[in-house]
Write a protein that holds these residues in place. Sequence first.
Motif, mmCIF file in Angstrom:
data_model
loop_
_atom_site.group_PDB
_atom_site.id
_atom_site.type_symbol
_atom_site.label_atom_id
_atom_site.label_comp_id
_atom_site.label_asym_id
_atom_site.label_seq_id
_atom_site.Cartn_x
_atom_site.Cartn_y
_atom_site.Cartn_z
ATOM 1 N N ASP A 199 0.846 -1.197 0.000
ATOM 2 C CA ASP A 199 0.000 0.000 0.000
ATOM 3 C C ASP A 199 0.880 1.245 0.000
ATOM 4 N N VAL A 200 0.420 2.288 -0.647
ATOM 5 C CA VAL A 200 1.094 3.573 -0.595
ATOM 6 C C VAL A 200 0.428 4.418 0.481
ATOM 7 N N LEU A 201 1.227 4.940 1.391
ATOM 8 C CA LEU A 201 0.731 5.771 2.488
ATOM 9 C C LEU A 201 1.091 7.222 2.223
ATOM 10 N N LEU A 202 0.110 8.109 2.332
ATOM 11 C CA LEU A 202 0.327 9.547 2.228
ATOM 12 C C LEU A 202 0.057 10.174 3.589
ATOM 13 N N ALA A 203 1.060 10.832 4.137
ATOM 14 C CA ALA A 203 0.908 11.538 5.407
ATOM 15 C C ALA A 203 0.900 13.031 5.141
ATOM 16 N N ARG A 204 -0.036 13.709 5.776
ATOM 17 C CA ARG A 204 -0.063 15.173 5.651
ATOM 18 C C ARG A 204 -0.052 15.748 7.077
ATOM 19 N N ILE A 205 0.945 16.592 7.342
ATOM 20 C CA ILE A 205 1.140 17.207 8.655
ATOM 21 C C ILE A 205 0.934 18.708 8.514
ATOM 22 N N ILE A 206 0.188 19.319 9.442
ATOM 23 C CA ILE A 206 -0.049 20.766 9.423
ATOM 24 C C ILE A 206 0.336 21.339 10.783
ATOM 25 N N ASN A 207 0.917 22.546 10.767
ATOM 26 C CA ASN A 207 1.116 23.213 12.056
ATOM 27 C C ASN A 207 0.632 24.646 11.965
ATOM 28 N N ARG A 208 0.484 25.261 13.121
ATOM 29 C CA ARG A 208 -0.101 26.592 13.216
ATOM 30 C C ARG A 208 0.879 27.560 13.871
ATOM 31 N N ASN A 209 1.138 28.695 13.194
ATOM 32 C CA ASN A 209 1.861 29.847 13.747
ATOM 33 C C ASN A 209 3.356 29.628 13.965
ATOM 34 N N ASN A 210 3.924 28.552 13.420
ATOM 35 C CA ASN A 210 5.369 28.334 13.466
ATOM 36 C C ASN A 210 5.822 27.829 12.098
ATOM 37 N N VAL A 211 5.681 28.672 11.074
ATOM 38 C CA VAL A 211 5.949 28.213 9.709
ATOM 39 C C VAL A 211 7.438 28.020 9.434
ATOM 40 N N ALA A 212 8.300 28.485 10.336
ATOM 41 C CA ALA A 212 9.735 28.236 10.182
ATOM 42 C C ALA A 212 10.111 26.849 10.682
ATOM 43 N N ALA A 213 9.155 26.138 11.249
ATOM 44 C CA ALA A 213 9.439 24.824 11.818
ATOM 45 C C ALA A 213 9.831 23.826 10.734
ATOM 46 N N VAL A 214 10.653 22.859 11.116
ATOM 47 C CA VAL A 214 11.079 21.770 10.236
ATOM 48 C C VAL A 214 10.467 20.482 10.767
ATOM 49 N N ALA A 215 9.734 19.787 9.925
ATOM 50 C CA ALA A 215 9.113 18.523 10.316
ATOM 51 C C ALA A 215 10.012 17.372 9.901
ATOM 52 N N THR A 216 10.096 16.370 10.745
ATOM 53 C CA THR A 216 10.895 15.178 10.462
ATOM 54 C C THR A 216 9.999 13.954 10.539
ATOM 55 N N ALA A 217 10.041 13.146 9.482
ATOM 56 C CA ALA A 217 9.211 11.949 9.423
ATOM 57 C C ALA A 217 9.962 10.756 9.978
ATOM 58 N N PRO A 218 9.258 9.699 10.368
ATOM 59 C CA PRO A 218 9.936 8.466 10.793
ATOM 60 C C PRO A 218 10.719 7.856 9.640
ATOM 61 N N ALA A 219 11.589 6.942 9.946
ATOM 62 C CA ALA A 219 12.397 6.270 8.921
ATOM 63 C C ALA A 219 11.495 5.633 7.876
ATOM 64 N N GLY A 220 11.902 5.766 6.627
ATOM 65 C CA GLY A 220 11.152 5.153 5.538
ATOM 66 C C GLY A 220 10.200 6.078 4.830
ATOM 67 N N TRP A 221 9.957 7.253 5.408
ATOM 68 C CA TRP A 221 9.067 8.230 4.782
ATOM 69 C C TRP A 221 9.885 9.235 3.973
ATOM 70 N N THR A 222 9.322 9.714 2.869
ATOM 71 C CA THR A 222 9.978 10.698 2.007
ATOM 72 C C THR A 222 9.131 11.959 1.936
ATOM 73 N N LEU A 223 9.771 13.105 2.139
ATOM 74 C CA LEU A 223 9.065 14.374 2.006
ATOM 75 C C LEU A 223 8.761 14.628 0.534
ATOM 76 N N LEU A 224 7.500 14.867 0.234
ATOM 77 C CA LEU A 224 7.093 15.158 -1.135
ATOM 78 C C LEU A 224 7.044 16.662 -1.393
ATOM 79 N N ARG A 225 6.446 17.406 -0.481
ATOM 80 C CA ARG A 225 6.383 18.849 -0.656
ATOM 81 C C ARG A 225 5.952 19.493 0.665
ATOM 82 N N SER A 226 6.184 20.807 0.766
ATOM 83 C CA SER A 226 5.623 21.602 1.860
ATOM 84 C C SER A 226 5.183 22.933 1.286
ATOM 85 N N ASP A 227 4.095 23.469 1.824
ATOM 86 C CA ASP A 227 3.551 24.758 1.395
ATOM 87 C C ASP A 227 3.155 25.526 2.632
ATOM 88 N N GLN A 228 3.343 26.848 2.601
ATOM 89 C CA GLN A 228 3.092 27.620 3.805
ATOM 90 C C GLN A 228 2.660 29.036 3.480
#
Length: 541
Positions: free
Chosen positions: A75-104
Amino acid sequence: MTLKVFRHDASRFVVAASLLSLLGCGPQEAEAPLEATTAASQALSTVSYRSSSTASGKSITSLTIAKPTGTVAGDVLLARIINRNNVAAVATAPAGWTLLRSDQSASQIKAWVFYKVAGSAEPASYAFTIDLASYMAGSISAFSGADNANPIDAHSGQKNGTTASFDTPAITTTAANGLAVWFGAQIWTGAACPVSPIVPPTGFTEPFDTCLVSSSTGLLYDAAYKDLGAAGLQPAFNGSSPYAQTNVAQVVALRPAGAPACTVGDTFAPTYTTVGTVASTAIVEPSGLAASRLTPGVIYVHNEDTTAVVAISAANASTLGTFNVADVTPADWEDVATGPCPAGKCIFMGDIGRASANFPTPPSTFAVYRIPEPNIGGGQTSGSLTAEKFPFQYPDTPKDAESIMVHPTTGDIYVITKSSTGLSKVYKFPKPMPAPDTLTTLIFVANLQLPTNSDPEFPKATSAAIHPCANRFILRTYRTVYEFRAPAGAAFETAFAATPVALTDTVEGQGEAIEYEANGASYFTMSESPSPFRLKRVVRQ
């Protein structure tokens, strides 16, 4: 009664029932509706939605999201993470996940999309971390039937400021019968979740639509999906909400299992589109473009006489990473390519020109630098890159050149010279590649006679790239774009004997950069001057 089921996932199916005996119809009369039903089933995507899970939290640095119910290996898994009021933040995924894009947005909301292919032993949940405590929300959605080796066909996204419209830039798919997955997220200040807060684009099925409640820093978020038919330019998938608030909308097209990793066609749109403008101040004299083979949606751009390499988005030309190639003094970096290498995926920088101000005396030897690609999807977005130098000379006399190409499977490196007469020469590195820092002599491959006219700049070759399907290459001059096509089933190098086919020009005063999209669905160009530097695109029809 005969029951035919063509799709059997939980969300949708097609049923054809024949009541031959009851209606007194013979086999011939039943044939037409059965064919119609079969055709309808074939129009459905082979990619199916399985399930989703969601999670949210306040002032946290880690968000744990459960594995979607029923997930199985492949199966292909798509994760979408959102945060509020800290757009300079860097998100890190667990091992095996690949960042596709970020928009802010400028300050209020940021959204990341990650993906992975499920293995045989997936954990019960996944923890996504962030380096600045934030109000966070997220989801993971599972899909069956996607191409495990190359699941992402296309993607886009953008922030929409103080509006009820959730707009996404149009995408171009390369495989038929894929699946579009759409994500919406919007700031929210209510004390409770509203009813149906986000409306997905027309024709999309929405498995969840929920919120993180806070009187000042809440979030609305949802996901939706839709079958796609024929490959090619898709309409912009735009949603809405009842509230005129800043939002982010994103869309990902999943490639169905068995679809080709690249597509090829002989017809391109008659006009170009301007994707965006390069904002990075590190780019002052762009001379080449190269699509990342490691991170989807990334294009590298470089200068002639500095060691800056900037990664930009193929969707809007925004800056995704800025790097410096360490311990190198370029003479005249004229073109760039990407391709296979011992490290996996590499950037190949062509120090092949003879007119740079860095060296008042034109050089007689030249070099290609091989640089392992940075893992932008894994969060490597700045710093120094390490290069290996492969110096070379021509087998005859020194040449001025501005075009290099790297074969996407063999890794062969080609250099194409530049001439006001239109007679360009093609050379390549010997195989196996020499050791780094060892001077080698290139092998002559072919002559290319480009069309000429009264303009001496018209036939000068300034950039080239090999198609991902490896059966043709594209070449641009200051004024024109050409494609050289190998005969069907023939080896790549037969393309050098083909008649050049003029493609849609992107009308640039000093066109010096060209590259195919990583899947072959379009080509990109950029002019060395004037500033601002615009990324232009011509799509395959």
